[in-house]
Write a protein that holds these residues in place. Structure first.
Motif, short mmCIF file in Angstrom:
data_model
loop_
_atom_site.label_atom_id
_atom_site.label_comp_id
_atom_site.label_asym_id
_atom_site.label_seq_id
_atom_site.Cartn_x
_atom_site.Cartn_y
_atom_site.Cartn_z
N ARG A 118 29.12 -32.67 -34.49
CA ARG A 118 27.82 -32.73 -35.16
C ARG A 118 27.48 -34.19 -35.46
N TYR A 138 43.40 -25.26 -43.51
CA TYR A 138 43.55 -24.23 -42.51
C TYR A 138 44.60 -23.23 -42.98
N TYR A 161 36.87 -36.74 -44.55
CA TYR A 161 36.64 -35.31 -44.38
C TYR A 161 37.97 -34.60 -44.56
N GLN A 184 35.60 -38.62 -34.25
CA GLN A 184 36.58 -38.35 -35.31
C GLN A 184 37.85 -37.75 -34.74
N LEU A 195 40.17 -22.28 -39.78
CA LEU A 195 39.57 -23.12 -40.81
C LEU A 195 39.19 -22.27 -42.02
N PHE A 203 40.87 -22.50 -33.12
CA PHE A 203 42.11 -22.47 -32.37
C PHE A 203 42.25 -21.17 -31.58
N PRO A 205 45.95 -21.64 -36.22
CA PRO A 205 45.33 -21.96 -37.51
C PRO A 205 43.83 -21.60 -37.51
N GLN A 249 26.76 -35.41 -38.25
CA GLN A 249 27.51 -35.76 -39.47
C GLN A 249 28.54 -34.69 -39.72
N GLY A 250 29.64 -35.10 -40.30
CA GLY A 250 30.67 -34.12 -40.61
C GLY A 250 31.68 -34.02 -39.49
N PRO A 251 32.78 -33.39 -39.77
CA PRO A 251 33.85 -33.31 -38.77
C PRO A 251 33.55 -32.21 -37.76
N TYR A 252 34.34 -32.18 -36.70
CA TYR A 252 34.32 -30.99 -35.86
C TYR A 252 34.88 -29.85 -36.70
N GLU A 253 34.41 -28.68 -36.44
CA GLU A 253 35.13 -27.51 -36.91
C GLU A 253 35.91 -27.02 -35.71
N GLN A 254 37.21 -27.06 -35.82
CA GLN A 254 38.03 -26.68 -34.69
C GLN A 254 38.36 -25.20 -34.76
#
Lengths: 114, 116
Positions: free
Chosen positions: B98, A36, A32, A100, A46, B107, A44, B100-105
């Motif tokens: 989720r 950012y 993945y 992750q 996304l 900030f 930051p 599938q897929g990464p976290y959306e972080q």
């Protein structure tokens, strides 16, 4: 060798130019990939994320991943002074037990000159 | 417009003093991260929590740093005693895992810490 490498810049371009920002990485488990944008004195935010190889487009931004070369790129078309910021790539691979985790590149500072 | 909030935004303290930084994650997010950013090291992950449980704090100097989530709306990062080398911007981020897929972080605005 760092896990994720990125040219720190600064990169200065004239308004309207096409900007190419790049990261290389060493861990083939990354799947993945994210970009950012960080404005001065802000956190930051996304911009884009992609899974595995290929291209993804969002407005003036295109993210490209080449897993065979361990190389990712962010292209900005018709760059604007408001694009002036630090751009950080980030990538993640599934951990065995805990989900992750993220690794960030050091960031490239971009200045778009009016 | 849901945002991560952090307090204080700026902190100047003397070496040896205790520093506590607070973070309110976005409601509904189940993962909270603490990062430190310096010019030299960039963005470093200090710790992260899932559903309030610490999953990884290997990035933190254990002798002086501690991170907790007393409840789902509050995460804290404490430094005791603080040292000049702790001067940095500390970011909290929250995200939603989720299938599938990464976290959306997402900030927060960061706490700029200066230890003199």
């Amino acid at each position: 060798q760092k896990e994720v490498e990125q040219d720190p810049g600064p990169l200065s371009v004239p308004e309207g130019a096409i900007v190419s920002l790049n990261c290389t990485y060493s861990n083939s488990a990354f799947q993945y990939f994210m970009w950012y944008r960080q404005y001065s004195r802000k956190g930051p935010e996304l911009l884009m994320y992609t899974y595995s190889s290929g291209n993804k487009e969002d407005g003036r931004f295109t993210a490209q991943v080449d897993k065979s070369s361990k190389y990712i790129s962010l292209f900005i078309r018709d760059s604007q002074p408001s694009d002036s910021a630090t751009y950080l790539c980030a990538m993640s691979a599934k951990e065995r037990n805990y989900g992750q985790n993220f690794v960030f590149g050091p960031g490239t500072r971009l200045s778009v000159l009016p | 417009d849901a945002r991560v909030t952090q307090t204080p935004r700026h902190k100047v303290t003397e070496m040896g003093q205790e520093v506590t930084m607070r973070c309110q994650p976005i409601l509904g997010h189940n993962t909270v991260f603490w990062y430190r950013q310096t010019m030299m090291q960039g963005l470093e992950l200090l710790a992260y929590f899932r559903n309030r449980a610490p999953l990884d704090d290997s990035g933190m100097p254990k002798d002086r740093f501690s991170a907790e989530m007393p409840d789902a709306t509050l995460a804290t990062l404490k430094i005791q005693p603080s040292e000049p080398r702790d001067s940095a911007v500390y970011f909290c981020a929250s995200g939603l895992v989720r299938p599938q897929g990464p976290y959306e972080q997402y900030f927060g605005p960061g706490t700029r810490l200066t230890v003199t």
